[in-house]
Design an enzyme around this catalytic site. Sequence first.
Site, mmCIF file in Angstrom:
data_model
loop_
_atom_site.group_PDB
_atom_site.id
_atom_site.type_symbol
_atom_site.label_atom_id
_atom_site.label_comp_id
_atom_site.label_asym_id
_atom_site.label_seq_id
_atom_site.Cartn_x
_atom_site.Cartn_y
_atom_site.Cartn_z
ATOM 1 N N HIS A 1 6.531 -64.235 -37.569
ATOM 2 C CA HIS A 1 7.531 -63.996 -38.607
ATOM 3 C C HIS A 1 7.426 -65.075 -39.674
ATOM 4 O O HIS A 1 7.450 -64.797 -40.849
ATOM 5 C CB HIS A 1 8.934 -63.969 -38.009
ATOM 6 C CG HIS A 1 9.965 -63.453 -38.967
ATOM 7 N ND1 HIS A 1 11.258 -63.158 -38.597
ATOM 8 C CD2 HIS A 1 9.906 -63.178 -40.304
ATOM 9 C CE1 HIS A 1 11.935 -62.710 -39.636
ATOM 10 N NE2 HIS A 1 11.142 -62.732 -40.690
ATOM 11 N N GLU B 1 6.875 -65.114 -47.735
ATOM 12 C CA GLU B 1 7.009 -66.239 -46.796
ATOM 13 C C GLU B 1 6.527 -67.538 -47.429
ATOM 14 O O GLU B 1 7.102 -68.604 -47.192
ATOM 15 C CB GLU B 1 6.237 -65.935 -45.513
ATOM 16 C CG GLU B 1 6.888 -64.885 -44.633
ATOM 17 C CD GLU B 1 8.225 -65.340 -44.063
ATOM 18 O OE1 GLU B 1 8.296 -66.457 -43.521
ATOM 19 O OE2 GLU B 1 9.212 -64.578 -44.161
ATOM 20 N N HIS C 1 9.391 -70.252 -47.844
ATOM 21 C CA HIS C 1 9.270 -71.321 -46.850
ATOM 22 C C HIS C 1 8.075 -72.248 -47.089
ATOM 23 O O HIS C 1 8.188 -73.457 -46.932
ATOM 24 C CB HIS C 1 9.164 -70.726 -45.447
ATOM 25 C CG HIS C 1 10.317 -69.855 -45.074
ATOM 26 N ND1 HIS C 1 11.581 -70.348 -44.826
ATOM 27 C CD2 HIS C 1 10.404 -68.504 -44.904
ATOM 28 C CE1 HIS C 1 12.400 -69.352 -44.515
ATOM 29 N NE2 HIS C 1 11.716 -68.222 -44.558
#
Length: 261
Positions: A69, A122, A126
């Site tokens: 994930h 992502e 992040h």
Amino acid sequence: MLLNLKLNNCGIKQTLITTIICASFLVKILHGDTDFFLFAQQWSPTVCIDVSKMIVCQMPPGVDCWTIHGLWPGSLKQPSPRFCHTNSSFDLEKIQHLVPDLEKEWPSFFVERKESNFWKYEWKKHGTCAVVLSSLNSQELYFTKTLELKKQYDLLKILKENDIFPSTEKYYMLDNIKNALNSHFKVHVLVKCKNAKDFDHPLLSSVRICMDMNFTLIDCPASLKECKADSVLYLPVKPDEKKFSQPLTYVQVMLHKYGEY
């Protein structure tokens, strides 16, 4: 009010040092401090269950394992950092050599969204915050390290070694799953589950492993939420659809196995 007060304190002095102080404060307010990293894996059969009907979601061909994930910076003092460098572009060419592994280990389950869009999201949310570490300060380093962690922490293998197998015939006590993982990693990891309207038990959905800035495993902070159920269902990857005369959804196949059809 706090943000306005601090900005006012910075004043309108147009000196270089004042500008630097104000900018530094804003970065901390918006992006937080990184104290640890959280490596999240998701169990592929549960991703699409109870997803909005407006979204086309399906397991990618050949995916038969836990998938990535993300690798997320975390903070103990304030909200975890997100979208730290909004102007940072995502260049697929820079990780083109990683694409075969990313497609297998870090796939997107949403048909209308390219896998590269998932990786882009992502990275921007992040990865741009993970660049506080020199070992993660580029797209290539960030995605390479995340793939290494996936190879290092093989959840499917660990659970099988503890006689925990995907099944439609039995439930597992959540403590048994937690104990198996915590004993293997020798730290407290987060086990997540999701409630689904067609199942009378929560579904095992995600495991999150915490590590310090040197990627040494640590106990996940108690403030992070985890599954509180007594028992969970660990769904199999590939339900047997041969019995049916017409295609059924994954949930319908599971319900058939429970005698609901």
